[in-house]
Design an enzyme around this catalytic site. Structure first.
Site, PDB file in Angstrom:
ATOM      1  N   GLY A  21     -30.673  51.093  -8.066  1.00 46.54           N
ATOM      2  CA  GLY A  21     -29.298  51.602  -8.159  1.00 46.54           C
ATOM      3  C   GLY A  21     -28.682  52.406  -6.830  1.00 46.54           C
ATOM      4  CG  ASP A  40     -29.435  58.864 -12.503  1.00 51.86           C
ATOM      5  OD1 ASP A  40     -30.282  58.878 -13.438  1.00 51.86           O
ATOM      6  OD2 ASP A  40     -29.640  57.516 -11.811  1.00 51.86           O
ATOM      7  CB  CYS A  67     -22.914  59.252 -16.136  1.00 50.63           C
ATOM      8  SG  CYS A  67     -22.452  57.907 -17.003  1.00 50.63           S
ATOM      9  CB  VAL A  69     -24.755  54.646 -19.876  1.00 53.74           C
ATOM     10  CG1 VAL A  69     -24.668  54.935 -18.574  1.00 53.74           C
ATOM     11  CG2 VAL A  69     -26.166  54.163 -20.281  1.00 53.74           C
ATOM     12  CE1 TYR A 156     -35.372  45.800 -19.979  1.00 51.83           C
ATOM     13  CE2 TYR A 156     -36.137  43.710 -19.611  1.00 51.83           C
ATOM     14  CZ  TYR A 156     -35.071  44.850 -19.120  1.00 51.83           C
ATOM     15  OH  TYR A 156     -34.851  44.879 -17.647  1.00 51.83           O
ATOM     16  CG  ASP A 192     -43.717  46.825  -6.638  1.00 49.34           C
ATOM     17  OD1 ASP A 192     -44.089  47.219  -7.392  1.00 49.34           O
ATOM     18  OD2 ASP A 192     -44.222  46.889  -5.520  1.00 49.34           O
TER      19      ASP A 192
END
Length: 271
Positions: A21, A40, A67, A69, A156, A192
């Site tokens: 990000g 974040d 934040c 989410v 996931y 990675d």
């Protein structure tokens, strides 16, 4: 389709205080973005990120907004503070996410609800009204797990397939024509980052851990490679498209087959 010009645009990046990000935010500034909001939950990383941006790009190029989410109110606050600071919002990168099937309720809340909140707020409220040019953009971060099953982390995978489906649906020409906001998706391959490095034990138990070795079949890329490819996608990807980025390859388009036209293999009836 004309190339999207990042110059003087304003972006909001969730999970923007560190990792990919933060790299997305940096690359947007490198391309001439007027401002970025790092949204974040990590205030320490946020402060460090702002310091780094100010040293390199000067003051008033970025803000940090706490934040989570999982909460739509937090997400809306990030939009509001972005507009208060920069007067505009042109780009949303729905990047925040976790990989941890062991806490799957939270994983679903962040990976699915968080993306839904972002698109609902961005597409139906803020970006059409506050974009600085003729077109806005939302980028949803899915995963190679959003196009391919992985036995070790099925929940996931489910969350990232959900992001894939939301992107195709909100990226439809109907929504673009009414909002002039492109919605595109990115499926990073194995990258990675701490998400992968700390993956051991973040599943539903030992029987799931046994197939972790299957990840060795996928090419690995460095975070910088992924972040650089993101700029290509931002500039050029049509609305409603999904792009895989893995290894050293250029982004390539992923397309679902049209089930109405595909060859049908029927389940035989009992004799």
């Amino acid at each position: 389709m004309p190339q999207f010009d990042i110059l003087d645009k304003v972006a909001l990046v969730t999970g923007g205080a560190s990792g990919l990000g933060f790299l997305y935010a940096i690359n947007l500034l490198e391309e001439g973005a007027r401002g970025v909001t790092l949204a974040d939950i990590d205030k320490v990383a946020g402060a460090k990120a702002l310091e780094e941006i100010e040293k390199k790009y000067g003051a008033n190029k970025a803000i940090f907004v706490y934040c989570n989410v999982e909460r739509k109110s937090d997400f809306e606050d990030a939009f509001v503070k972005t507009i208060e600071k920069f007067q505009n919002i042109d780009i949303l990168i729905n990047n925040a996410g976790i990989l941890n099937d062991h806490v799957y309720e939270k994983e679903i809340a962040i990976n699915v609800n968080g993306v839904a909140y972002g698109v609902i707020l961005g597409l139906d409220k803020y970006i059409p009204q506050y974009k600085s040019g003729p077109e806005g953009l939302i980028v949803n971060i899915s995963s190679i797990a959003g196009v391919s099953p992985l036995a070790m982390i099925p929940i996931y995978v489910g969350t990232k397939f959900a992001v894939h489906g939301m992107t195709l649906s909100w990226g439809d020409s109907y929504h673009y024509n009414r909002t002039k906001v492109r919605v595109v998706g990115v499926c990073p391959g194995v990258t990675d980052t701490p998400l992968i490095q700390l993956m051991s034990g973040r599943n539903l138990g030992p029987v799931y851990q046994e197939c972790l070795k299957d990840l060795r079949n996928y090419p690995v890329q460095a975070p910088g490679q992924m972040a650089n490819r993101m700029i290509q996608i931002i500039k050029n990807a049509p609305s409603g498209t999904m792009w895989i980025v893995e290894g050293n390859s250029l982004p390539f388009k992923f397309e679902l087959p049209n089930y109405q036209k595909m060859k049908r293999v029927y389940l035989e009836e009992d004799q």
